[in-house]
Scaffold this active site. Sequence first.
Site, short mmCIF file in Angstrom:
data_model
loop_
_atom_site.label_atom_id
_atom_site.label_comp_id
_atom_site.label_asym_id
_atom_site.label_seq_id
_atom_site.Cartn_x
_atom_site.Cartn_y
_atom_site.Cartn_z
CB SER A 62 -0.96 -0.04 1.20
OG SER A 62 -1.94 0.94 1.06
CG ASP A 70 -5.57 -5.51 3.17
OD1 ASP A 70 -6.06 -6.59 3.54
OD2 ASP A 70 -5.67 -5.07 2.01
CG HIS A 130 -4.75 -0.78 -0.31
ND1 HIS A 130 -4.23 -0.69 0.94
CD2 HIS A 130 -5.23 -2.04 -0.42
CE1 HIS A 130 -4.38 -1.85 1.56
NE2 HIS A 130 -4.99 -2.69 0.75
#
Lengths: 199, 273
Positions: free
Chosen positions: A11, A131, A38
């Site tokens: 990310s 995540d 992301h």
Amino acid sequence: MQFDAIVIGGSHGSFDVLMNLFASLPRSDMPPIFVVIHIPRDSTQDFVTHFNTRCGCRMVEIEDKQVPEGDRVYLAPGGYHALLERDRRLSLSSDEPVNHAQPSIDVLFESAAVAYGNRLLAVLLTGASSDGAAGMARIDALGGTTIVQDPTTARSPVMPKAALALIRPDHLVAPDVLADTIRDLVSGAQPRGMMHGDG
Amino acid sequence: MIDPDVLKIETDLVVTALHQRYGLDFRQYSRASLERRLQGLVEKLALDHVTDLIPRLLHEPGFVDRMVNGIAVNVTEPFRDPECFAAIREHVFPVLRTYPYFKIWHAGCASGEEVYSMAIMLREAGLLDRAQIYATDINTDALARARDGIYTSEAIARGEKNYLAAGGTGQLADYVLQQYGSARFANSLRDNMVFSQHNVVSDEVFGEMVLVLCRNVLIYFERDLQNRVVDLFHRSLAHRGFVALGAKESMTHLASGSDFECLDRHARLYRAV
């Protein structure tokens, strides 16, 4: 080849790492590489074009029910989750965000863990959320090989740290040796990247 | 952590129970998502195993509805993928103008934001009075939300950008009544809407539609089932009717897709040939 697939999640800060990685990885004798970063909806094709022109890689956007091929990079589209089925085809879902993310790294990783078992190589990069941690744990539990970016080299250490809280990765590496580590692991050579626990 | 082989067996058993007891056919749903949703439901209900769903499914009245509503969830927003709505305005509306009366079907309407979006677009084109809009879903909770037409003010605010990108001429907020942080779409939009439960996997055709919208439903199905559902749409359409799919869905790899021509590849808008 030691692996049938590679999954990569990242990310915040991972874009530069991936640019360098895809510019350095071999162009042939590679398994399919599945990537979740992301990215916002509607931006997917821009990312694909950017990576392809700047890195010379063969990246495509993941399509529903696609059969993956080697030597290609598959990018999960913004606004959807990407999953691997047991027969190793790809699926998309528009289920609600997971870890506030859509696509979510966990969703790809957890399904890839089941589809590929110990034939999977997983990489988790810099990022500002947790995540991917649960996905790495699942991959680790099902026999896959795990690489985590050394948090001290991460622009945002939250994501690698979250994974390190759950698993002891097989390799903890800095971005500058990531491409070599992956290449060595795929070809079956002794990886040059630092083994976790070696010091 | 669950053994994947065990999870596969457990999922098969739940799917069998749903099919044999209730005729609900999840056999050709894409497994990775279905397993994820079942595990999510198990967590939400604080159960230990996916198979713990089976006794409740077989013996507890009404549990089947809770379960379907728990695993057949789809999320959307007003004017989701505005290019789809813009393409419908460009390609479908000129045809609608030639009809004194026409029918539109939102198959798998989820919580209904796109149904109201369509009504707004028809209103702005002066076509809403001629329309009958059918909105169906397998999920009765989602259908109830769609019927109520009440969303958060934030969802409406986020929809403004989509609305403009789709070619809206006013403001999305013009069509809602704000009340206590929530927003309800105007009653005048819903005069010609009919909401009902329908399962595209097993239920029959809805006749003589000029346009079928089925967005982000096919991705949950295996190819064979995708084929069958597209064929169902074909049989539900009036002559030369239209089908709009989700942004990541396509008829390209479907045998039943040969009944259609693609009008806009990016917007995933198709027309029966």
